[in-house]
Design an enzyme around this catalytic site. Structure first.
Site, PDB file in Angstrom:
ATOM      1  N   ASN A 168     -83.964  89.796  65.031  1.00 10.44           N
ATOM      2  CA  ASN A 168     -85.184  90.218  64.351  1.00 10.44           C
ATOM      3  C   ASN A 168     -85.014  90.420  62.844  1.00 10.44           C
ATOM      4  O   ASN A 168     -85.989  90.381  62.101  1.00 10.44           O
ATOM      5  CB  ASN A 168     -85.673  91.529  64.985  1.00 10.44           C
ATOM      6  CG  ASN A 168     -86.789  92.173  64.193  1.00 10.44           C
ATOM      7  OD1 ASN A 168     -87.934  91.723  64.222  1.00 10.44           O
ATOM      8  ND2 ASN A 168     -86.467  93.227  63.443  1.00 10.44           N
ATOM      9  N   TYR A 223     -89.348  81.683  53.659  1.00  9.00           N
ATOM     10  CA  TYR A 223     -89.617  82.356  54.932  1.00  9.00           C
ATOM     11  C   TYR A 223     -90.154  81.376  55.973  1.00  9.00           C
ATOM     12  O   TYR A 223     -89.697  81.362  57.122  1.00  9.00           O
ATOM     13  CB  TYR A 223     -90.605  83.488  54.681  1.00  9.00           C
ATOM     14  CG  TYR A 223     -91.015  84.285  55.887  1.00  9.00           C
ATOM     15  CD1 TYR A 223     -90.153  85.226  56.441  1.00  9.00           C
ATOM     16  CD2 TYR A 223     -92.282  84.126  56.457  1.00  9.00           C
ATOM     17  CE1 TYR A 223     -90.541  85.980  57.546  1.00  9.00           C
ATOM     18  CE2 TYR A 223     -92.669  84.880  57.552  1.00  9.00           C
ATOM     19  CZ  TYR A 223     -91.797  85.798  58.097  1.00  9.00           C
ATOM     20  OH  TYR A 223     -92.179  86.538  59.189  1.00  9.00           O
ATOM     21  N   ARG A 236     -86.575  99.956  61.560  1.00 13.42           N
ATOM     22  CA  ARG A 236     -87.995 100.305  61.360  1.00 13.42           C
ATOM     23  C   ARG A 236     -88.869  99.136  61.810  1.00 13.42           C
ATOM     24  O   ARG A 236     -88.381  98.081  62.170  1.00 13.42           O
ATOM     25  CB  ARG A 236     -88.270 100.617  59.886  1.00 13.42           C
ATOM     26  CG  ARG A 236     -87.863  99.508  58.929  1.00 13.42           C
ATOM     27  CD  ARG A 236     -88.218  99.808  57.487  1.00 13.42           C
ATOM     28  NE  ARG A 236     -87.685 101.078  57.041  1.00 13.42           N
ATOM     29  CZ  ARG A 236     -86.432 101.258  56.590  1.00 13.42           C
ATOM     30  NH1 ARG A 236     -85.593 100.223  56.543  1.00 13.42           N
ATOM     31  NH2 ARG A 236     -86.010 102.428  56.199  1.00 13.42           N
ATOM     32  N   VAL A 275     -77.056  91.167  58.491  1.00 14.53           N
ATOM     33  CA  VAL A 275     -76.732  89.972  59.270  1.00 14.53           C
ATOM     34  C   VAL A 275     -76.653  88.759  58.357  1.00 14.53           C
ATOM     35  O   VAL A 275     -77.217  88.746  57.266  1.00 14.53           O
ATOM     36  CB  VAL A 275     -77.755  89.725  60.395  1.00 14.53           C
ATOM     37  CG1 VAL A 275     -77.816  90.898  61.346  1.00 14.53           C
ATOM     38  CG2 VAL A 275     -79.133  89.398  59.827  1.00 14.53           C
ATOM     39  N   SER A 291     -92.358  83.286  63.466  1.00 14.17           N
ATOM     40  CA  SER A 291     -93.522  83.785  62.722  1.00 14.17           C
ATOM     41  C   SER A 291     -94.618  82.726  62.684  1.00 14.17           C
ATOM     42  O   SER A 291     -94.321  81.521  62.691  1.00 14.17           O
ATOM     43  CB  SER A 291     -93.122  84.138  61.288  1.00 14.17           C
ATOM     44  OG  SER A 291     -94.263  84.339  60.470  1.00 14.17           O
ATOM     45  N   GLY A 308     -81.954  94.243  62.700  1.00 12.00           N
ATOM     46  CA  GLY A 308     -83.064  94.706  61.872  1.00 12.00           C
ATOM     47  C   GLY A 308     -83.968  95.683  62.587  1.00 12.00           C
ATOM     48  O   GLY A 308     -85.192  95.618  62.486  1.00 12.00           O
ATOM     49  N   ALA A 318     -87.404  79.033  57.174  1.00  8.90           N
ATOM     50  CA  ALA A 318     -86.466  79.713  58.069  1.00  8.90           C
ATOM     51  C   ALA A 318     -87.079  79.913  59.451  1.00  8.90           C
ATOM     52  O   ALA A 318     -86.426  79.668  60.476  1.00  8.90           O
ATOM     53  CB  ALA A 318     -86.061  81.057  57.469  1.00  8.90           C
ATOM     54  N   LYS A 319     -88.329  80.356  59.498  1.00  7.47           N
ATOM     55  CA  LYS A 319     -88.961  80.622  60.784  1.00  7.47           C
ATOM     56  C   LYS A 319     -89.238  79.347  61.574  1.00  7.47           C
ATOM     57  O   LYS A 319     -89.157  79.337  62.806  1.00  7.47           O
ATOM     58  CB  LYS A 319     -90.254  81.417  60.571  1.00  7.47           C
ATOM     59  CG  LYS A 319     -90.023  82.847  60.078  1.00  7.47           C
ATOM     60  CD  LYS A 319     -89.145  83.658  61.000  1.00  7.47           C
ATOM     61  CE  LYS A 319     -89.128  85.136  60.666  1.00  7.47           C
ATOM     62  NZ  LYS A 319     -88.229  85.903  61.543  1.00  7.47           N
TER      63      LYS A 319
END
Length: 301
Positions: free
Chosen positions: A89, A155, A15, A63, A142, A12, A158-159
C-alpha cells in the site's frame, strides 16, 4: 469473515487507507506487521490494535529497497512464525504536469510505488513458496493507473504498472496457490479532499460525524477508508482462493471489476498498412469510436 491464524504485512499503514487495512485485518484475526516511515504513526496503529486484543508489530522504514522488503518478511516470520498476506500500500505523491516534473519527482514516486511493490511482493513470494501453503499478494493500484490523471505522470505510470504486475504474477504464482490481485480504492483521503466538488461534503461529514451523502457514496463510489478495507479482508481470506489476476475497485457503496486492456476494434489490409492507408481509413474504421482517457470529472449532486 475471519483470517484467524494468518499473518499479514501492510506497507504504508501508519495512517489513511493503510491503517484501515491493518486494523481491519487485525479485527478479523490476523497478526499484522505495520510499516510506515513515521515511527509515531506506526506505533499508534500497533497500540490501537493491541488495545482491541489484536497482535501487531511496527517496522519503521521506507519501502523500495530489497533490504526493507526482506526485513518486513523476516519480521513477520520472527514475530509471528510465518507470512500469509502481503499488502503493498505504501506510496507518495509528487504531482506536477509533464513539462514541469523533475527527474527526482518522477523517480521518487516510481521507487516507492512500483519498485516498492516489486521488492515487497518478491520477498513475500519467496517466503510463501518456501512455506508451500499458498498465500495472498494484494497490490494497491488506483483509478489514475486505469485511466490516467492530470498532473500525475509518475503516479499513474506506477499504478498502471502495478495492475500489470498483478496479472503477470498471478500466472507465475498460480502453481504455488498464491493469488495476486490489484485493488483500485476510492476513499476520502488527503488526496481526494483536494477535489473541489468532494471537499465540502467530506468536511461536513467529518465535522458532524454523519455518513457521506448518497450521491457521493453511490454515484461517485467514494466513501470512507473503512469501506475499502472490507475488500482487503476478503482477498486475504480463504474465501478468495479462486480469485486471482483481477483488478477490483471499491469505494463507498460501489464494488467493481475492472476490465483488462483488450483490442477494441481491428481492421486488416492485405500486405500490410501504409501511413496513407491508415489515415484514409482511421475515422471510419478502428478510430470511429476512440477510447476515453482521464478520470471523469465528478458530477456532483
Amino acid at each position: 469473515m475471519d483470517v484467524v491464524g494468518k499473518v499479514a504485512v501492510v506497507t504504508g499503514s501508519g495512517r489513511g487507507l493503510g491503517r484501515a487495512y491493518a486494523e481491519a485485518l487485525a479485527v478479523a484475526g490476523a497478526a499484522v506487521v505495520v510499516n510506515d516511515v513515521d515511527g509515531e504513526a506506526a506505533q499508534e496503529v500497533v497500540d490501537a490494535i493491541a488495545k482491541e486484543g489484536g497482535r501487531a508489530v511496527a517496522v519503521v522504514a521506507p519501502v523500495g529497497d530489497s533490504e526493507v522488503a526482506d526485513r518486513l518478511v523476516a519480521t513477520a516470520v520472527a514475530e509471528f512464525g510465518r507470512l500469509d498476506v502481503m499488502v503493498t500500500n505504501a506510496g507518495i505523491l509528487r504531482d506536477r504536469v509533464l513539462w514541469k516534473m523533475s527527474d527526482d519527482e518522477f523517480d521518487d514516486v516510481i521507487r516507492v510505488h512500483l519498485r516498492g511493490t516489486f521488492t515487497c511482493a518478491r520477498a513475500a513470494a519467496q517466503q510463501l513458496r518456501q512455506q508451500g501453503e499458498g498465500g495472498r499478494l494484494i497490490l494497491v493500484a488506483s483509478p489514475a493507473g486505469q485511466r490516467g490523471n492530470f498532473g500525475q505522470t509518475n503516479y499513474a505510470a506506477a499504478k498502471a504498472g502495478i495492475a500489470a504486475m498483478a496479472r503477470t504474477w498471478a500466472m507465475e504464482l498460480a502453481k504455488a496457490e498464491i493469488t495476486v490481485n490489484a485493488v483500485v480504492p476510492v476513499a476520502a483521503t488527503e488526496m481526494t479532499r483536494t477535489i473541489p466538488s468532494f471537499a465540502p461534503a467530506i468536511e461536513e461529514a467529518e465535522r458532524t460525524g454523519a455518513p457521506l451523502p448518497r450521491w457521493l457514496r453511490r454515484d461517485e463510489g467514494l466513501g470512507t477508508v473503512e469501506d475499502v478495507a472490507s475488500l482487503i479482508v476478503f482477498l486475504a481470506s480463504d474465501a478468495s482462493a479462486g480469485v486471482t489476476g483481477q483488478a477490483i475497485g471499491i469505494g463507498g457503496d460501489r464494488l467493481a471489476l475492472w476490465s483488462h486492456p483488450a483490442e477494441k476494434a481491428v481492421a486488416y489490409s492485405q500486405d500490410g498498412w501504409t501511413a496513407e492507408g491508415i489515415a484514409e481509413s482511421w475515422s471510419s474504421g478502428i478510430g470511429a469510436e476512440p477510447e476515453t482517457y482521464g478520470i471523469p470529472a465528478p458530477q456532483g449532486r
